[in-house]
Design a protein around this motif. Structure first.
Motif, PDB file in Angstrom:
ATOM      1  N   UNK A 131       0.899  -0.953   0.141  1.00 23.69           N
ATOM      2  CA  UNK A 131      -0.077   0.257   0.025  1.00 23.69           C
ATOM      3  C   UNK A 131       1.074   1.175   0.247  1.00 23.69           C
ATOM      4  N   UNK A 132       1.063   1.926  -0.985  1.00 21.01           N
ATOM      5  CA  UNK A 132       2.008   2.970  -1.453  1.00 21.01           C
ATOM      6  C   UNK A 132       1.066   4.086  -0.231  1.00 21.01           C
ATOM      7  N   UNK A 133       2.637   5.166   0.882  1.00 19.03           N
ATOM      8  CA  UNK A 133       2.209   6.228   1.476  1.00 19.03           C
ATOM      9  C   UNK A 133       1.066   7.262   0.756  1.00 19.03           C
ATOM     10  N   UNK A 134       1.383   7.304  -0.494  1.00 21.43           N
ATOM     11  CA  UNK A 134       1.068   8.814  -1.597  1.00 21.43           C
ATOM     12  C   UNK A 134       0.641   8.523  -2.509  1.00 21.43           C
ATOM     13  N   UNK A 135      -1.092   8.513  -2.286  1.00 19.84           N
ATOM     14  CA  UNK A 135      -1.566   8.667  -4.104  1.00 19.84           C
ATOM     15  C   UNK A 135      -1.929   9.935  -4.511  1.00 19.84           C
ATOM     16  N   UNK A 136      -1.239   9.989  -5.623  1.00 21.23           N
ATOM     17  CA  UNK A 136      -1.617  11.351  -6.525  1.00 21.23           C
ATOM     18  C   UNK A 136      -3.001  12.170  -5.854  1.00 21.23           C
ATOM     19  N   UNK A 137      -3.380  13.306  -6.007  1.00 20.54           N
ATOM     20  CA  UNK A 137      -4.858  13.568  -6.145  1.00 20.54           C
ATOM     21  C   UNK A 137      -4.971  13.393  -7.784  1.00 20.54           C
ATOM     22  N   UNK A 138      -4.162  12.736  -8.224  1.00 22.82           N
ATOM     23  CA  UNK A 138      -4.710  13.230  -9.889  1.00 22.82           C
ATOM     24  C   UNK A 138      -4.982  11.663  -9.552  1.00 22.82           C
ATOM     25  N   UNK A 139      -4.554  10.417  -9.110  1.00 20.40           N
ATOM     26  CA  UNK A 139      -5.262   8.952  -8.819  1.00 20.40           C
ATOM     27  C   UNK A 139      -5.702   8.637  -8.746  1.00 20.40           C
ATOM     28  N   UNK A 140      -7.228   9.826  -7.842  1.00 20.04           N
ATOM     29  CA  UNK A 140      -7.844   9.594  -6.929  1.00 20.04           C
ATOM     30  C   UNK A 140      -9.243   8.653  -8.332  1.00 20.04           C
ATOM     31  N   UNK A 141      -9.364   8.544  -7.361  1.00 18.74           N
ATOM     32  CA  UNK A 141     -11.428   7.660  -8.403  1.00 18.74           C
ATOM     33  C   UNK A 141     -12.160   8.888  -9.508  1.00 18.74           C
ATOM     34  N   UNK A 142     -12.660   8.926 -10.119  1.00 15.31           N
ATOM     35  CA  UNK A 142     -13.798  10.448 -10.908  1.00 15.31           C
ATOM     36  C   UNK A 142     -15.294  10.527  -9.795  1.00 15.31           C
ATOM     37  N   UNK A 143     -15.066   8.965  -8.749  1.00 18.50           N
ATOM     38  CA  UNK A 143     -16.754   9.268  -8.791  1.00 18.50           C
ATOM     39  C   UNK A 143     -16.177   9.991  -7.388  1.00 18.50           C
ATOM     40  N   UNK A 144     -15.996   9.206  -6.584  1.00 13.01           N
ATOM     41  CA  UNK A 144     -15.939   8.881  -5.111  1.00 13.01           C
ATOM     42  C   UNK A 144     -14.151   9.725  -4.670  1.00 13.01           C
ATOM     43  N   UNK A 145     -13.704  11.149  -5.158  1.00 12.47           N
ATOM     44  CA  UNK A 145     -12.082  11.675  -5.114  1.00 12.47           C
ATOM     45  C   UNK A 145     -11.589  10.806  -3.859  1.00 12.47           C
ATOM     46  N   UNK A 146     -11.958   9.539  -3.160  1.00  7.37           N
ATOM     47  CA  UNK A 146     -11.592   8.854  -2.143  1.00  7.37           C
ATOM     48  C   UNK A 146     -10.515   8.588  -2.792  1.00  7.37           C
ATOM     49  N   UNK A 147     -10.723   7.125  -3.248  1.00  8.90           N
ATOM     50  CA  UNK A 147      -9.457   5.699  -2.907  1.00  8.90           C
ATOM     51  C   UNK A 147      -8.768   6.666  -4.411  1.00  8.90           C
ATOM     52  N   UNK A 148      -7.724   5.748  -4.751  1.00  5.90           N
ATOM     53  CA  UNK A 148      -7.124   5.667  -5.827  1.00  5.90           C
ATOM     54  C   UNK A 148      -7.953   4.776  -7.148  1.00  5.90           C
ATOM     55  N   UNK A 149      -8.131   5.538  -8.128  1.00  9.29           N
ATOM     56  CA  UNK A 149      -9.109   4.794  -9.289  1.00  9.29           C
ATOM     57  C   UNK A 149      -7.321   3.397  -9.795  1.00  9.29           C
ATOM     58  N   UNK A 150      -8.990   2.545 -10.248  1.00 15.08           N
ATOM     59  CA  UNK A 150      -7.728   1.314 -11.120  1.00 15.08           C
ATOM     60  C   UNK A 150      -8.393   0.887 -12.043  1.00 15.08           C
ATOM     61  N   UNK A 151      -9.796   1.171 -12.341  1.00 11.05           N
ATOM     62  CA  UNK A 151     -10.317   1.165 -14.085  1.00 11.05           C
ATOM     63  C   UNK A 151     -11.179   2.573 -14.651  1.00 11.05           C
ATOM     64  N   UNK A 152     -10.226   2.018 -15.680  1.00  8.72           N
ATOM     65  CA  UNK A 152     -10.859   3.780 -16.960  1.00  8.72           C
ATOM     66  C   UNK A 152     -12.190   2.867 -17.258  1.00  8.72           C
ATOM     67  N   UNK A 153     -13.362   3.264 -17.465  1.00 12.03           N
ATOM     68  CA  UNK A 153     -14.724   2.630 -17.489  1.00 12.03           C
ATOM     69  C   UNK A 153     -14.901   2.838 -19.510  1.00 12.03           C
ATOM     70  N   UNK A 154     -14.259   2.245 -19.668  1.00 13.33           N
ATOM     71  CA  UNK A 154     -15.022   1.938 -21.783  1.00 13.33           C
ATOM     72  C   UNK A 154     -16.401   2.809 -21.976  1.00 13.33           C
ATOM     73  N   UNK A 155     -17.013   2.750 -21.592  1.00 11.09           N
ATOM     74  CA  UNK A 155     -18.269   3.584 -21.532  1.00 11.09           C
ATOM     75  C   UNK A 155     -18.998   5.224 -22.115  1.00 11.09           C
ATOM     76  N   UNK A 156     -17.559   6.144 -20.716  1.00 13.21           N
ATOM     77  CA  UNK A 156     -17.331   7.073 -20.258  1.00 13.21           C
ATOM     78  C   UNK A 156     -16.379   7.649 -20.410  1.00 13.21           C
ATOM     79  N   UNK A 157     -14.948   6.876 -20.404  1.00 11.63           N
ATOM     80  CA  UNK A 157     -13.522   6.615 -19.755  1.00 11.63           C
ATOM     81  C   UNK A 157     -13.607   7.070 -18.607  1.00 11.63           C
ATOM     82  N   UNK A 158     -14.691   7.522 -17.966  1.00 13.91           N
ATOM     83  CA  UNK A 158     -14.118   7.999 -15.980  1.00 13.91           C
ATOM     84  C   UNK A 158     -12.749   7.077 -15.919  1.00 13.91           C
ATOM     85  N   UNK A 159     -11.742   7.046 -15.116  1.00 14.42           N
ATOM     86  CA  UNK A 159     -11.233   6.774 -13.624  1.00 14.42           C
ATOM     87  C   UNK A 159     -12.289   6.537 -12.700  1.00 14.42           C
ATOM     88  N   UNK A 160     -11.795   5.137 -12.509  1.00 15.11           N
ATOM     89  CA  UNK A 160     -12.290   4.778 -11.140  1.00 15.11           C
ATOM     90  C   UNK A 160     -12.272   3.978 -10.391  1.00 15.11           C
TER      91      UNK A 160
END
Lengths: 373, 477
Positions: A11-40
């Motif tokens: 578990x890397x200590x620092x998650x960059x803000x740019x890496x955060x999920x575009x929906x909850x803005x509180x966890x690291x995004x892992x998936x880019x949705x093909x439907x609307x390109x959201x990183x979540x």
């Protein structure tokens, strides 16, 4: 000296803000949705994936309370995720449905027997009843024998026609009137493209229907994954660590479908949303009213190009039944009976006891895989 | 293929082209293509009345017949690709033939319309003049060329901002002052990919041509789409979520009311494959007039020799191709094994009808002007969830606060600011599904669009008419 706990290497200590999920803005995004390109993130992905399927089920009124539903289970990713998600949503939203797994054994040694083992494990994992219907008991043929007899080129035609019937018959045997299948958005978009490329006017308007029902049949079919991307289904299965069987059928895939699939892949690279765009298009396809042909002489009989005999008047009659087997058919004799008759004529008169020569390519692959020094 | 193969039609001349498995000599091949086009031009009474030379009969006097001949004006949009050039060539031959057969009388008049972007103007002007002075010389009195600046489509007294809110797929508009207006060039460069750029340029060009057609009171617009082009157009429309437009786009037998007044469209090349049109270009010496188009010599018996210093064409990356190009690539790829697919697609497309209207009233898209049959935003909202899984612990809470305060929040904030502005001051704006997708691929998912285009197009065009005088001026110099 006070104790400092070692940092967790996973578990890397620092998650960059740019890496955060575009929906909850509180966890690291892992998936880019093909439907609307959201990183979540993973949790939001589970949330949207499950909720979208729930919305599809609710807005189309797919289930009735207390209904018994059969999931067409092949052991592959789509049907495994379908069984898992339906069970989950049924508990979460209280649809009040009873889920049964229904599998078809086509008789492909080295392919289907392995995937059926997966379904049997799923039965235990999800605590769902399982019913297996085989081509052998229904038609007295296995796919291996059919391919040995009719060649590998048409294998998908036989298999598709027989499976459709087999699912219905299996459901009827269990007293179930609703079969759900794992057809996903990619399958559906591919079908829309294929119908246009082949000029298949008869199927054009109906190709995106989420539920198919016929007045003559008590069994309806539905596709809750109509709007779910194959990629997301695979990701869901992966992150949920579901147990599925990932080998493709060893008999040749339909060649023309292959070209359409290739086109889809390229289109998806350019515009990932194109799969649902094609479904949207498919829903708006409508044919011009047919020009009235000059009336044929009374009592005429039309013979279709595939040798089937059409019904009197040549019109589509919903709920018409095959004269031989009683299954739904738009002609006098259904497609399965036609194919069976063709096969029967070519069947060898004599056979060798305990002959395994008909076992197809899959068997050979399995044998080779198991060889060790 | 033997070098000395004879043409299967006249059985005397040497074959130059092999098409649909049949060897043709140059004359027979030109006739073959020409007849296919003319068959479409005679496809119904309305078009027969346009193209045929009229004579006085029981119903009309000599003056009336002459008025019909003079009044049969058709609009030919010319892109300087092979199809439109070949179409014009066949029309020109038809005129010549009519003048010979009918002692100087012709049945119709042609207005050629060239839409240009400034960088291409000189080149296109030169080619148009060459066409007029060489190829169309004999029919100069029946042909007029108009040039329209594509930028002129942005001539408008008032403008509106059209904005897409990505979380809800809502499209809103609000009027903006004229000094916020974008040029077409700026608009195109704000697209994030080539598909969106091509889409917008196409929408703008089509609007110019159709509006010009309506304002000029033309009897018909003749589009130069080949079978191949129509097939990839149909496939692309499906892929772009625009399938509901197919029926209208292919309709040659009914009036098109897209721009108020009725208008008739005709696709006379719909039965001719692009490879055949390209071959026609080569055998008729038309390649010199082509602009930004490279014809293929696949059907020629004697292939065009490749210049020794020529660079082999660079293979395009799939990711950089447009949806239309991918559809074309697909058809090129399967031509060998499933050769009838192209014509099947066009025939299937022609069997389509407008979908049922699920909206309360008839609405047109505010961008592409096509009829909207279904609320695309609503459809997308129904199948896409944009809520999130709740924040679970203090660590996540901290991340959320960090995000709220960060730079990243601000960059997105610019878009969000625009969105919230539009939420307050904008109005819901009808846009078709296809244009929602295009809008999503423009910077800030927002574009400035002219809100009324009045008759401004007309005034710009007049300046650029290459009239007979300017021709003679050139000849005089």
């Amino acid at each position: 000296m006070s104790f400092t706990p070692p940092s967790d290497p996973k578990k890397p200590k620092s998650i960059k803000v740019s890496q955060l999920c575009e929906l909850c803005h509180s966890r690291k995004a892992l998936i880019k949705r093909p439907k609307n390109l959201q990183k979540i993130c993973k949790l939001c992905f589970f949330h949207v994936f499950e909720t979208e399927i729930h919305n599809t089920i609710i807005s189309n009124n797919l289930f009735e309370y207390g209904e018994k539903v059969a999931v067409g289970a092949s052991g592959g990713k789509d049907s495994t995720v379908l069984a898992y998600v339906l069970k989950l949503l049924n508990e979460r939203y209280n649809y009040g449905i009873q889920i049964v797994l229904l599998s078809i054994d086509e008789g492909i040694v080295g392919y289907r027997d392995d995937s059926l083992a997966t379904v049997k494990r799923n039965k235990e994992q999800y605590g769902l009843p399982l019913e297996i219907v085989s081509y052998r008991e229904l038609y007295d043929w296995t796919m291996d024998e059919i391919v040995a007899c009719a060649g590998v080129r048409n294998s998908c035609t036989y298999c598709g026609v027989f499976r459709r019937q087999a699912l219905d018959r299996g459901a009827a045997k269990l007293g179930i009137r609703h079969v759900v299948t794992g057809h996903n958005a990619d399958d559906m978009a591919e079908t829309v493209l294929m119908n246009i490329l082949r000029g298949d006017v008869a199927r054009l308007e109906k190709s995106t229907a989420i539920m198919t029902q016929s007045s003559g049949s008590p069994i309806k079919r539905s596709k809750p994954f109509k709007y779910s991307y194959q990629k997301e289904i695979v990701l869901y299965a992966h992150y949920k660590k579901l147990d599925y069987f990932s080998t493709e059928c060893t008999y040749a895939p339909e060649a023309f479908r292959g070209t359409a699939r290739e086109l889809m892949k390229n289109l998806e690279a350019v515009r990932p949303s194109c799969i649902i765009d094609i479904i949207y298009s498919g829903e708006s396809l409508r044919l011009k009213p047919k020009r009235t042909k000059r009336a044929p002489p009374a009592g005429h009989v039309e013979v279709c190009s595939d040798g089937s005999v059409s019904l009197n008047g040549g019109d589509f009659v919903d709920g018409n039944r095959c004269e031989r087997c009683g299954y739904l058919s738009s002609n006098r004799i259904c497609k399965a009976c036609m194919l069976l008759e063709g096969l029967q004529q070519n069947r060898a008169k004599l056979s060798i006891d305990r002959d395994v020569s008909t076992h197809g390519a899959a068997r050979l692959t399995r044998t080779l895989e198991q060889l060790t020094f | 293929m033997g070098i000395n193969q004879l043409c299967k039609r006249c059985k005397t001349a040497e074959a130059a082209v092999v098409s649909r498995k049949e060897p043709f000599c140059i004359a027979c091949f030109r006739k073959f293509v020409s007849l296919k086009q003319r068959k479409q031009m005679m496809s119904d009474q309305y078009f027969q009345d346009i193209f045929k030379v009229m004579y006085p009969d029981k119903k009309k006097t000599a003056e009336e017949a002459e008025r019909l001949n003079q009044g049969s004006r058709i609009l030919v949009p010319l892109s300087f690709g092979s199809s439109s050039i070949v179409m014009l060539d066949v029309l020109n031959d038809t005129l010549t033939e009519q003048r010979e057969m009918h002692r100087g009388k012709t049945g119709f008049r042609i207005d050629v319309l060239v839409c240009y972007l400034k960088d291409d103007l000189e080149e296109l002007k030169r080619k148009a003049e060459a066409l007029m002075t060489v190829k169309l010389r004999d029919n100069k009195n029946s042909v007029k060329v108009h040039l329209v600046d594509i930028e002129s489509s942005m001539n408008s007294p008032d403008f509106t901002r059209i904005h897409l809110q990505d979380s809800t797929y809502m499209v809103r508009n609000a009027s903006v002052s004229a000094n916020e207006a974008q040029s077409v060039k700026e608009l195109l460069s704000s697209c994030s990919n080539r598909s969106a750029r091509e889409d917008l340029l196409n929408i703008i060009k089509t609007a110019i041509i159709k509006r010009f057609g309506v304002q000029g009171g033309y009897k018909a617009i003749l589009w130069g789409h080949s079978t191949t082009r129509l097939a990839d157009e149909i496939m692309s429309l499906v892929v772009k979520g625009r399938a509901s437009q197919i029926a209208n786009a292919l309709n040659d037998s009914e009036e098109d009311f897209e721009y108020g007044e009725p208008l008739r469209n005709l696709h006379p090349m719909r039965d001719i494959l692009l490879s055949e049109i390209d071959a026609y270009c080569f055998v008729s010496d038309l390649t010199q007039y082509l602009h930004k188009y490279k014809p293929q010599d696949t059907l020629l018996v004697n292939k065009i020799p490749v210049a020794p210093d020529a660079q082999p064409p660079r293979a395009k990356l799939t990711k950089n191709m447009t949806i239309n190009e991918l559809a074309r690539q697909y058809f090129d790829g399967i031509e060998g094994s499933y050769s009838n697919v192209i014509s099947t697609v066009v025939r299937t497309g022609a069997k389509l009808d407008d979908p049922e209207n699920s909206l309360k009233s008839k609405v047109r898209c505010g961008i592409c002007n096509n009829t909207v049959f279904c609320d695309g935003s609503h459809w997308l909202r129904n199948i896409t969830v944009t809520s999130s899984h709740p924040i679970e612990d203090a660590e996540e809470e901290a991340m959320f606060r960090a995000w709220s305060a960060s730079e990243q929040g601000k960059v997105r904030g610019e878009y969000l600011k625009l969105t919230s502005e539009m939420e307050i001051s904008g109005h819901e704006f009808p846009v078709c599904y296809g244009c929602i997708l295009t809008l999503g691929e423009v910077k800030h998912k927002s574009l400035i669009w002219p809100s009324s285009q009045s008759n401004s197009v007309e005034s710009v065009i007049e300046d650029f008419i290459i009239s007979d005088e300017s021709d003679s001026e050139h000849e005089g110099h």
